[in-house]
Design an enzyme around this catalytic site. Structure first.
Site, mmCIF file in Angstrom:
data_model
loop_
_atom_site.group_PDB
_atom_site.id
_atom_site.type_symbol
_atom_site.label_atom_id
_atom_site.label_comp_id
_atom_site.label_asym_id
_atom_site.label_seq_id
_atom_site.Cartn_x
_atom_site.Cartn_y
_atom_site.Cartn_z
ATOM 1 N N THR A 1 0.827 -1.210 0.000
ATOM 2 C CA THR A 1 0.000 0.000 0.000
ATOM 3 C C THR A 1 0.856 1.253 0.000
ATOM 4 O OG1 THR A 1 -1.816 -1.110 1.099
ATOM 5 C CG2 THR A 1 -1.700 1.263 1.401
ATOM 6 N N SER B 1 1.532 -7.609 -0.925
ATOM 7 C CA SER B 1 2.286 -8.605 -0.157
ATOM 8 C C SER B 1 1.486 -9.860 0.160
ATOM 9 C CB SER B 1 2.858 -7.992 1.126
ATOM 10 O OG SER B 1 1.889 -7.881 2.138
ATOM 11 N N THR C 1 1.880 -4.253 4.267
ATOM 12 C CA THR C 1 1.757 -4.553 5.705
ATOM 13 C C THR C 1 1.165 -5.939 5.974
ATOM 14 O OG1 THR C 1 -0.444 -3.554 5.880
ATOM 15 C CG2 THR C 1 1.454 -2.110 6.294
ATOM 16 N N ASP C 2 0.481 -6.525 4.967
ATOM 17 C CA ASP C 2 -0.265 -7.757 5.261
ATOM 18 C C ASP C 2 0.629 -8.941 5.639
ATOM 19 O OD1 ASP C 2 -2.685 -6.529 5.037
ATOM 20 O OD2 ASP C 2 -3.080 -7.169 2.980
HETATM 21 C C1 SIN Z 1 -0.048 -5.309 1.056
HETATM 22 O O1 SIN Z 1 0.189 -5.934 2.076
HETATM 23 O O2 SIN Z 1 0.715 -5.329 0.061
HETATM 24 C C2 SIN Z 1 -1.311 -4.507 0.931
HETATM 25 C C3 SIN Z 1 -1.793 -3.975 2.213
HETATM 26 C C4 SIN Z 1 -0.845 -2.989 2.866
HETATM 27 O O3 SIN Z 1 0.276 -2.767 2.473
HETATM 28 O O4 SIN Z 1 -1.306 -2.393 3.875
#
Ligand code: SIN
Length: 311
Positions: A16, A62, A95-96
């Site tokens: 993100t 991710s 973050t995932d």
């Molecule tokens: C991801 O994990 O690539 C999408 C969600 C995020 O980064 O918060």
């Protein structure tokens, strides 16, 4: 006194933080992994006495991360960490699965220099984008002589690779360190350290990882009300090398699932018990028939078991 320049290398992986939406008010309908790492760092303040170098290792959401990206990332980290002028590394990441990558890098690099992962909960195009501040904070940590090893920085908080977990699906302050608490806070570019940075030997060195298709297959199953034996039986039939059970509470497993896991263990499948609770760990008891996972969460226990089974 002349301060010698430190180089911080920023490795882009997507997420993100590199996401783009059609409008600045759209925080949901964006595509992750759209902007390049050079664009992400273009306007971020660089810590005094440091220079930046940037490299794109991947640019993905991710959730789609695989072993090939982990191998590539660990090799690029090992390469840069070996350069004397490099003080530390910052990794921009979704973050995932951030906590999984952080634990994996901790397990295969165990670096003395800081390797700082960061991400964002709002896309780069958002009016409320949190990425630039998170990158600035991550750079401050990477440049700090107080920091070492693999950590995660978001919302001004520094978490250790072993404990860090994404604990909120939407809030900008989405990460926690459970019972252990954070390692430090970043305040106006300065670190306020709360406890010692975890150190320890690598479980396996990044340079000796086999090709992704030769990694032992380890899957996660969850114990829950009404859990049964069918999934485990199917996995064993399919040739799985290890199973992590995300157990209830202090490592308890539904009797039907436990029977299947014990049978799998008898047949040579490595089984580990992690707790599905967000905090706490499985406390070992005499007579445990399924080994615990050293306090690791199910996703991190899976990584540790894959590395263990490679030995
Ligand atoms: C991801 O994990 O690539 C999408 C969600 C995020 O980064 O918060």
């Amino acid at each position: 006194m002349q301060v010698s320049e430190r180089r911080i290398v920023v490795l882009g992986c997507g997420g993100t933080i590199a996401g783009r939406a059609a409008s600045a008010s759209d925080n949901l309908g964006y595509r992750a992994g759209e902007l390049g790492v050079e664009e992400l760092i273009a306007h971020v303040p660089v810590p005094e006495g440091s220079t930046l170098a940037a490299e794109q290792v991947a640019n993905i959401d991710s959730k789609d991360l695989g072993l090939a990206q982990w191998c590539a990332l660990s090799q690029r980290c090992a390469h840069w960490l070996a350069q004397t002028e490099v003080a530390g590394i910052v990794i921009t990441h979704g973050t995932d699965t951030l906590e999984e990558t952080a634990f994996f890098l901790h397990a295969v690099l165990a670096p003395v220099k800081p390797v700082v992962l960061t991400g964002a909960m709002r896309p780069a195009t958002s009016a409320a984008a949190d990425g630039p501040q998170n990158i600035a904070d991550a750079l401050s940590v990477a440049a700090s002589p107080l920091a070492q090893g693999v950590c995660v920085v978001l919302a001004g908080t520094v978490h250790g690779a072993i404990e860090v977990q994404k604990v909120h699906s939407y809030r900008a302050d989405a990460f926690g360190s459970g019972d252990a608490g954070p390692l430090a806070y970043v305040e106006e570019g300065r670190l306020r350290v709360l406890r010692a940075w975890p150190q320890g030997p690598a479980l396996r060195s990044a340079g000796s990882l086999p090709d992704p298709d030769a990694w032992p297959r380890v899957e996660i199953v969850m114990s829950h009300a009404g859990a049964g034996s069918a999934l485990v039986r199917a996995l064993v039939k399919d040739g799985v090398a290890g199973i992590v059970v995300a157990a209830t509470g202090n490592g308890t497993v539904h009797e039907a699932l436990e029977g299947a896991l014990l049978a799998a263990q008898e047949q040579g499948v490595a089984v580990r018990r992690a707790s599905r609770c967000a905090q706490g760990r499985v406390l070992p008891q005499p007579g445990d028939r399924l080994p615990g996972a050293d306090g690791l969460s199910p996703v991190k226990a899976r990584i540790a078991l894959m590395l263990e089974l490679m030995q």
